[in-house]
Design an enzyme around this catalytic site. Structure first.
Site, short mmCIF file in Angstrom:
data_model
loop_
_atom_site.label_atom_id
_atom_site.label_comp_id
_atom_site.label_asym_id
_atom_site.label_seq_id
_atom_site.Cartn_x
_atom_site.Cartn_y
_atom_site.Cartn_z
CG ASN A 1 76.45 -57.66 123.50
OD1 ASN A 1 75.25 -57.70 123.73
ND2 ASN A 1 77.00 -58.18 122.40
CE LYS B 1 78.00 -61.84 123.34
NZ LYS B 1 78.84 -62.62 122.51
CG HIS C 1 77.64 -58.36 117.95
ND1 HIS C 1 77.83 -59.71 117.81
CD2 HIS C 1 78.32 -58.00 119.07
CE1 HIS C 1 78.59 -60.15 118.80
NE2 HIS C 1 78.90 -59.12 119.58
CD GLU D 1 77.24 -63.09 119.32
OE1 GLU D 1 76.27 -62.45 119.79
OE2 GLU D 1 78.20 -63.46 120.02
CD GLU E 1 82.74 -57.07 119.68
OE1 GLU E 1 82.82 -57.18 120.90
OE2 GLU E 1 81.72 -57.38 119.04
N GLY F 1 83.61 -64.88 122.72
CA GLY F 1 83.04 -66.01 123.46
C GLY F 1 83.90 -67.26 123.41
CB SER G 1 87.77 -63.61 125.29
OG SER G 1 86.95 -64.56 124.63
N GLY H 1 80.50 -61.99 127.66
CA GLY H 1 80.30 -62.90 128.78
C GLY H 1 80.64 -62.31 130.14
C1 PEP Z 1 80.73 -59.59 122.27
O1 PEP Z 1 79.80 -60.34 122.08
O2 PEP Z 1 80.67 -58.43 121.81
C2 PEP Z 1 81.90 -60.07 123.00
C3 PEP Z 1 82.99 -59.37 122.95
O3 PEP Z 1 81.73 -61.24 123.71
P1 PEP Z 1 82.80 -61.92 124.71
O4 PEP Z 1 83.35 -60.84 125.60
O5 PEP Z 1 82.02 -62.93 125.46
O6 PEP Z 1 83.88 -62.51 123.87
#
Ligand code: PEP
Length: 251
Positions: free
Chosen positions: A9, A11, A95, A97, A167, A173, A212, A234
């Site tokens: 992703n 983003k 998601h 966010e 998640e 993040g 992460s 990320g």
């Molecule tokens: C995400 O945004 O779906 C995600 C898992 O981000 P990160 O890997 O940066 O934690």
């Protein structure tokens, strides 16, 4: 046997130059044949990424879509039918966010999930609890309710062609990762909830872990029985790191 899926992703990241560099980096990776790999650029870059990754086997997805599947008068939105037209195969829905920062509701998530499927694309449904909800012992209730809103509205058959991503919001993040055991517990609960309606659907559906994920922790997470790959934020912006995560999902 479920084929692992690793999804990146991207983003709201990327310029034309950095996206071209990332495509180039991905093209140089040795990617495992037994893992499905997808990337989710921002809508602006989808066509370019789709063209740039032709021949690599990497699938391109979108990060969101409108609640209505067809194009129309809705300024700023992108319809699932338009995503299908530019070559998308998958669409993220729900998601955290979007749920938490943009106020997306379960009802909207259900409509987006249905819109994606009505255009022949596969929804990747994101569910997960906040830190406060985990600390209050509510993880399984929160995740269960997010999943139930889709199952109750669209039926268990909707999960024949769908992917679920667990998640934990506190792990996204943040550099904090759920332990393999913490993640497995939630993944097993998600599968059991689906199995209560159809053992066959539950057994076949892929449940990804996100939060992460990096090359250093991927193999341990992906080794758990109900974790079928990862949704990577990320770390997916670095082609070498993402390639290593994809290889960790292979046999
Ligand atoms: C995400 O945004 O779906 C995600 C898992 O981000 P990160 O890997 O940066 O934690």
């Amino acid at each position: 046997m479920r084929r692992p899926l690793v999804a990146g992703n991207w983003k709201m990241h990327g310029t034309r130059a950095s996206v071209a560099e990332l495509i180039n980096g991905l093209r140089q990776q040795v990617l495992p044949a037994d893992v499905e790999i997808a990337v989710f650029p921002c809508s602006l870059h989808i066509a370019e990424v789709f063209g740039g990754l032709v021949g690599t086997g990497v699938t391109v997805g979108a990060q969101d879509c409108a609640v209505d599947p067809e194009q129309g008068a809705l300024t700023g939105e992108v319809a699932a039918s338009q995503l299908q037209d530019v070559g998308c195969a998958l669409v993220l829905v729900g998601h955290s966010e979007r749920r938490l920062l943009l106020g997306e509701t379960d009802a909207e998530v259900v409509r987006k999930f249905a819109a994606v499927q009505s255009c022949g694309l596969t929804p990747l449904l994101c569910v997960g609890e906040t830190l406060a909800q985990r600390e209050a012992g509510k993880t399984l209730d929160v995740v269960g309710a997010q999943l139930a809103s889709v199952v109750e509205a669209l039926g268990i058959e909707a999960f024949i062609r769908a992917v679920v991503a667990y998640e934990p919001v506190w792990a996204i993040g943040s550099g904090l990762t759920a332990s393999p055991e913490q993640a497995q517990q939630v993944h097993a609960a998600i599968r059991a909830q689906l199995a209560a309606q159809s053992a066959e659907v539950a057994c076949a559906v892929r449940i990804l872990y996100g939060g992460s994920v990096k090359a250093a922790n991927a193999a341990e997470l992906f080794g758990m029985p109900d974790i079928d790959g990862g949704l990577v934020g990320g770390a997916s912006l670095n082609a070498d790191e993402f390639g290593a995560i994809c290889r960790a999902a292979g046999s």
